[in-house]
Design a protein around this motif. Structure first.
Motif, short mmCIF file in Angstrom:
data_model
loop_
_atom_site.label_atom_id
_atom_site.label_comp_id
_atom_site.label_asym_id
_atom_site.label_seq_id
_atom_site.Cartn_x
_atom_site.Cartn_y
_atom_site.Cartn_z
N LEU A 75 -2.69 -11.48 51.53
CA LEU A 75 -2.41 -10.06 51.82
C LEU A 75 -2.48 -9.23 50.54
O LEU A 75 -3.10 -8.16 50.51
N LEU A 76 -1.85 -9.74 49.49
CA LEU A 76 -1.87 -9.00 48.22
C LEU A 76 -3.30 -8.87 47.71
O LEU A 76 -3.70 -7.82 47.21
N SER A 98 -7.91 -2.94 46.69
CA SER A 98 -8.46 -1.71 47.28
C SER A 98 -7.57 -0.49 47.11
O SER A 98 -8.07 0.63 47.12
N PHE A 99 -6.25 -0.69 47.00
CA PHE A 99 -5.34 0.46 46.98
C PHE A 99 -4.35 0.40 45.83
O PHE A 99 -4.01 -0.68 45.35
N ARG A 134 -3.11 5.22 47.41
CA ARG A 134 -4.41 5.82 47.06
C ARG A 134 -5.45 4.71 47.00
O ARG A 134 -5.12 3.56 46.72
N ARG A 135 -6.72 5.13 47.18
CA ARG A 135 -7.80 4.17 46.97
C ARG A 135 -7.84 3.80 45.49
O ARG A 135 -7.73 4.70 44.64
N GLY A 158 -15.26 -0.12 51.59
CA GLY A 158 -14.22 -1.13 51.79
C GLY A 158 -14.43 -2.30 50.88
O GLY A 158 -15.30 -2.30 50.03
N GLY A 159 -13.58 -3.33 51.07
CA GLY A 159 -13.64 -4.46 50.17
C GLY A 159 -13.13 -4.03 48.82
O GLY A 159 -12.83 -2.87 48.59
N GLY A 160 -13.04 -4.93 47.92
CA GLY A 160 -12.43 -4.58 46.65
C GLY A 160 -13.41 -4.45 45.51
O GLY A 160 -13.01 -4.20 44.40
#
Ligand code: HEM
Length: 208
Positions: free
Chosen positions: A150-151, A157-158, A196-197, A205-207
């Motif tokens: 999850l992290l 991304s955020f 924030r992004r 999307g994606g990192g």
């Protein structure tokens, strides 16, 4: 609450240019591992639990104590059926074990742990978060890798920032501990955040 730690974590994650990491990939991220350990130590999900003595016994003590009659004890007598509270969070944050910064969030403490932490009888990671012994958590490996996954998804991304002052956030325990606001206890569990992004992250999307 720690933008510098969050950024360091993001940079380590962005160094692994894949979208669907395996368990081995996630466990190879050393800083993520230290952050996960520190989260589980300081925000112990299960803050305390109880065990019932199945027979009479004496629990030996590291440091003897003097009772109200002035008698010194080097053990605690336990009777069959006595309930014993296991103070998970207290042991995880005790200054006499972890040092003077015991209550601070510092993932780098895991690079050089005080020797006293080795005596904590936890099933995982020099802490009591999953307790120990025959009835310890059977899901701990799954829980840790789930948290890391999850992290990995979110932090790449955020950017996360508290939307209230830190002293507004309190911990409320039912069986597990969750955050609430001091000023709005009637609203139940909540943790207002500004999200924030992350800079340098593609819009699709994606990192990476
Ligand atoms: C961060 C997440 C988790 C934490 C901190 C945690 C912690 C704990 C703790 C402290 C206990 C002992 C409770 C007691 O007996 O008083 C426990 C028991 C248990 N946990 Fe977890 N747990 C987590 C996630 C999970 C997950 C994901 C699973 C399953 C996939 C799981 C399955 C179990 C089971 C089955 C027991 C009972 C074991 C027994 O009594 O023999 N846990 N957990």
């Amino acid at each position: 609450m720690h933008p510098d730690i969050q950024q360091k974590l993001r940079e380590e994650m962005l160094g692994l240019p894949i979208e669907q990491p395996t368990m081995e990939d996630l466990n190879s991220l050393a800083y993520l591992d230290r952050v996960a350990r520190e989260i589980l130590r300081i925000h112990s999900v299960v803050a305390a639990t109880v065990r019932v003595a199945s027979h009479e016994d004496v629990v030996p003590l590291d440091t003897p104590f003097t009772d109200k009659y002035g008698k010194v004890h080097d053990g605690i007598h336990v009777k069959k059926g006595d309930a014993i509270v296991i103070p998970v969070k207290l042991v995880n944050t005790l200054e006499s074990i972890w040092g003077p910064d015991a209550r601070e969030f510092n993932p780098d403490r895991w690079l050089d742990l005080p020797k006293a932490t080795q005596a904590i009888p936890g099933v995982w990671g020099n802490q009591l978060s999953f307790i120990g012994g025959p009835r310890s958590c059977i899901g701990f490996r799954f829980a840790i890798v789930e948290m890391k996954a999850l992290l990995f998804s979110l932090i790449r991304s955020f950017e996360f920032e508290l939307a209230v002052s830190p002293d507004q956030v309190i911990q409320r325990a039912s069986i597990v501990t969750r955050p609430a606001l001091r000023s709005e206890p009637e609203k139940g569990f909540q943790l207002p955040m500004r999200i924030r992004r992350a800079k340098g992250v593609r819009k699709s999307g994606g990192g990476y």
